[in-house]
Design a protein around this motif. Structure first.
Motif, short mmCIF file in Angstrom:
data_model
loop_
_atom_site.label_atom_id
_atom_site.label_comp_id
_atom_site.label_asym_id
_atom_site.label_seq_id
_atom_site.Cartn_x
_atom_site.Cartn_y
_atom_site.Cartn_z
N GLU A 278 -11.06 -4.37 7.14
CA GLU A 278 -12.02 -4.14 6.79
C GLU A 278 -12.48 -3.03 5.59
OE1 GLU A 278 -13.88 -7.76 5.90
OE2 GLU A 278 -12.91 -8.07 7.74
N LEU A 279 -12.10 -1.83 6.14
CA LEU A 279 -12.32 -0.83 5.17
C LEU A 279 -10.42 -0.35 5.40
CD1 LEU A 279 -14.71 0.94 7.81
CD2 LEU A 279 -14.85 -0.82 5.08
N PRO A 280 -9.58 -1.05 4.34
CA PRO A 280 -8.00 -1.30 4.01
C PRO A 280 -7.85 0.74 3.33
CG PRO A 280 -8.75 -2.36 2.66
CD PRO A 280 -10.13 -2.61 3.08
N ASP A 281 -8.80 0.79 2.19
CA ASP A 281 -8.75 2.48 2.19
C ASP A 281 -9.08 3.11 2.72
OD1 ASP A 281 -7.87 1.29 -0.18
OD2 ASP A 281 -9.50 0.58 -0.64
N LEU A 282 -10.06 3.10 3.47
CA LEU A 282 -10.69 4.53 3.90
C LEU A 282 -11.00 3.96 4.98
CD1 LEU A 282 -11.16 7.36 4.52
CD2 LEU A 282 -13.23 7.34 3.62
N PRO A 283 -10.35 3.83 6.28
CA PRO A 283 -10.46 3.26 8.03
C PRO A 283 -10.64 4.39 8.71
CG PRO A 283 -7.61 3.38 7.58
CD PRO A 283 -8.45 3.57 5.88
N HIS A 284 -11.81 4.11 9.84
CA HIS A 284 -11.99 5.41 10.47
C HIS A 284 -11.72 4.91 12.05
CE1 HIS A 284 -15.15 2.62 10.67
NE2 HIS A 284 -15.46 2.82 11.90
N LEU A 285 -11.25 6.14 12.90
CA LEU A 285 -11.10 6.20 14.26
C LEU A 285 -12.64 5.60 14.45
CD1 LEU A 285 -8.52 6.44 16.22
CD2 LEU A 285 -9.66 9.15 16.34
N PRO A 286 -12.08 4.27 15.14
CA PRO A 286 -13.84 3.89 16.20
C PRO A 286 -13.78 4.77 17.12
CG PRO A 286 -12.61 1.97 15.15
CD PRO A 286 -10.70 3.34 15.37
N GLU A 287 -14.95 4.94 17.46
CA GLU A 287 -15.53 5.66 18.31
C GLU A 287 -16.21 4.10 19.60
OE1 GLU A 287 -19.15 8.04 16.67
OE2 GLU A 287 -17.14 9.68 16.25
N LEU B 46 -9.14 8.14 26.94
CA LEU B 46 -10.34 7.18 26.02
C LEU B 46 -9.54 7.82 24.15
CD1 LEU B 46 -13.81 7.05 27.84
CD2 LEU B 46 -11.92 4.83 27.14
N ILE B 47 -9.88 8.74 24.11
CA ILE B 47 -9.46 9.25 22.96
C ILE B 47 -7.31 8.88 22.62
CG2 ILE B 47 -8.88 11.33 21.01
CD1 ILE B 47 -11.70 12.79 22.09
N ARG B 48 -7.18 8.91 23.31
CA ARG B 48 -5.74 8.85 23.76
C ARG B 48 -5.05 7.45 23.06
NH1 ARG B 48 -3.18 12.22 28.53
NH2 ARG B 48 -3.33 14.33 26.94
N ARG B 49 -5.81 6.43 23.94
CA ARG B 49 -6.44 5.08 23.78
C ARG B 49 -6.81 4.42 22.41
NH1 ARG B 49 -9.65 2.74 29.50
NH2 ARG B 49 -7.98 4.16 30.69
N ASP B 50 -8.34 5.30 21.79
CA ASP B 50 -8.43 4.96 20.65
C ASP B 50 -7.20 4.63 19.02
OD1 ASP B 50 -10.50 4.03 22.19
OD2 ASP B 50 -11.99 6.40 21.08
N ILE B 51 -6.82 6.61 19.48
CA ILE B 51 -5.69 6.44 18.60
C ILE B 51 -4.51 5.31 19.18
CG2 ILE B 51 -3.37 8.51 17.92
CD1 ILE B 51 -5.60 10.56 18.65
N PRO C 74 -19.64 -1.90 18.13
CA PRO C 74 -19.78 -2.37 19.55
C PRO C 74 -18.29 -2.35 20.01
CG PRO C 74 -19.85 -3.90 17.86
CD PRO C 74 -19.76 -2.65 16.90
N GLY C 75 -18.33 -3.21 21.20
CA GLY C 75 -17.79 -3.61 22.22
C GLY C 75 -16.91 -2.44 23.52
N ALA C 76 -15.82 -2.76 23.93
CA ALA C 76 -15.32 -1.67 24.44
C ALA C 76 -13.57 -1.35 24.97
CB ALA C 76 -15.82 -1.97 26.08
N ASP C 77 -13.03 -2.68 23.46
CA ASP C 77 -11.67 -3.06 22.96
C ASP C 77 -11.36 -2.43 21.37
OD1 ASP C 77 -9.36 -3.85 22.48
OD2 ASP C 77 -9.70 -6.15 23.14
N PRO C 78 -10.49 -0.90 22.49
CA PRO C 78 -10.25 -0.01 20.96
C PRO C 78 -9.50 -0.83 20.22
CG PRO C 78 -9.46 1.00 23.15
CD PRO C 78 -10.03 -0.21 24.16
N TYR C 79 -8.34 -2.22 20.39
CA TYR C 79 -7.57 -2.12 19.56
C TYR C 79 -9.12 -4.11 19.02
CZ TYR C 79 -4.10 -1.02 22.61
OH TYR C 79 -2.98 -0.53 22.85
N GLU C 80 -9.37 -4.41 19.20
CA GLU C 80 -10.25 -5.05 18.06
C GLU C 80 -11.30 -4.12 17.63
OE1 GLU C 80 -14.48 -8.02 19.47
OE2 GLU C 80 -13.01 -7.31 21.20
#
Length: 355
Positions: free
Chosen positions: A42-51, A97-102, A28-34
């Motif tokens: 919460e998912l230290p073993d398999l985090p995903h790149l949030p969308e 947007l994808i660059r900001r997420d990475i 949810p939301g619009a802040d990629p850092y949050e």
């Protein structure tokens, strides 16, 4: 019903350890850092790149994936996304947007000082992508065999480049998840035309398998990692995904009660062949009452029993997830949902005595 008793279950090497949990993709939301903070925490073993589809056009599944395509720019028209002659504002915005997420995920991982063993990225699969984009003359891309092939090839190349960049930036292996929510509709001939006055002819299973297999083979070869295919429809085409070369399947396990024997057979055969099932167990939106650990795990325990496997199969080849993306949740539930799937994953390996 298919019965695995007496079969020798093969073990397939995966880059994640037993007891791992992950998310489906959206937050949810619009802040990629949050979002990155929650996912990594919460998912230290398999985090995903949030969308973050809440950011609007270019952040949704089609616009985001279109931004990864190589030499196939997309523009926005009143009816949705359409192929364009050259990259425009919408295309550049989606790429940014994808660059900001990475950037956000890299910064959060660097700040925590704990590098995950593997990271997951998501994109629309070839059928969902080409069902959601129009050609210049107004037809859906998947109706033109040449355009379909061009898009599949471009998607393969773009995903390989994307995964390589994320892997380089985060210094960790990357697995790719192909989202195919539209494929059951495509196979059923129920996809509407852009005008809304008709439907697109059904695609045959062999054709669907071959196009998807081409992308899976290219992406898996580029990353050296298993490719996950995700479909949260009530009756996902499990056999097709497996035949196309998927090494892991992401499905909504809460929708599997009362499934036909044919689907049970396909799921049992997939597990018997060593595939991992990413099982959606926790609601993607805030429930009236949050489930307990046992309630969240119940669909997975029921599935193992239905297919005739011991519950230990869940620790070996199941990864708990939310039932689908968390874009419709609030920030509090998104965090709690990911905490719960993490706890379920650990319980798969070390079950409570009450189970």
């Amino acid at each position: 019903m298919w019965d695995p008793i007496g079969h020798t279950v093969r073990v397939t090497n995966t880059p994640w350890a037993p007891g791992t949990a992950t998310g489906v993709g959206s937050m949810p939301g619009a802040d990629p850092y949050e979002a990155a903070n929650v996912v990594v925490g919460e998912l230290p073993d398999l985090p995903h790149l949030p969308e973050l589809p809440g950011r609007g056009l270019g952040a949704d599944i089609i616009g985001r994936t279109a931004a990864l395509l190589v030499d196939l720019p997309i523009e926005v028209v009143p009816s949705g996304y359409r192929t364009a002659a050259r990259p425009g504002h919408e295309h550049r915005h989606a790429v940014d947007l994808i660059r900001r997420d990475i950037d956000a995920l890299e910064e959060v991982i660097e700040r925590t000082g704990v590098r995950p063993p593997v990271v997951k990225v998501q994109a629309a699969g070839p059928w969902t992508l080409t069902a959601g984009i129009e050609l210049a003359r107004g037809h859906r891309v998947l109706t033109d065999r040449g355009a379909l092939r061009e898009f599949a090839d471009s998607l393969s190349e773009g995903l390989a480049l994307h995964a390589a960049e994320v892997s380089r930036r985060l210094e960790t292996p990357v697995v790719v998840q192909l989202d195919e929510p539209s494929l059951p509709t495509v196979l059923a001939g129920a996809l509407s035309t852009p005008s809304g006055y008709g439907t697109v002819p059904a695609v045959t299973e062999p054709d669907a398998r071959d196009v998807l297999a081409g992308v899976i083979d290219a992406v898996g070869g580029a990353t050296g990692q298993p490719v996950i295919v995700h479909c949260c429809a009530p009756r996902p085409p499990v056999g097709l995904f497996r035949a196309a070369g998927a090494r892991a399947l992401a499905i909504d396990a809460t929708l599997l009660q009362g499934i036909p024997a044919s689907l049970s057979d396909q799921l049992g055969e997939a597990w018997d062949a060593g595939m991992t099932l990413l099982l959606g167990l926790v609601p993607g939106t805030p429930p009236v009452r949050p489930p307990t650990l046992a309630e969240a795990a119940k669909p997975a325990l029921d599935l193992a029993g239905l297919l005739g496997f011991p519950r230990s199969i869940l620790g070996e080849r199941a990864v708990p997830t939310p039932t689908c993306g968390l874009a419709g949740a609030d920030s509090a539930w998104a965090r709690r949902a990911l905490t719960l799937v993490r706890d379920v994953g650990r319980a798969f390996v070390e079950p409570p005595e009450s189970w």
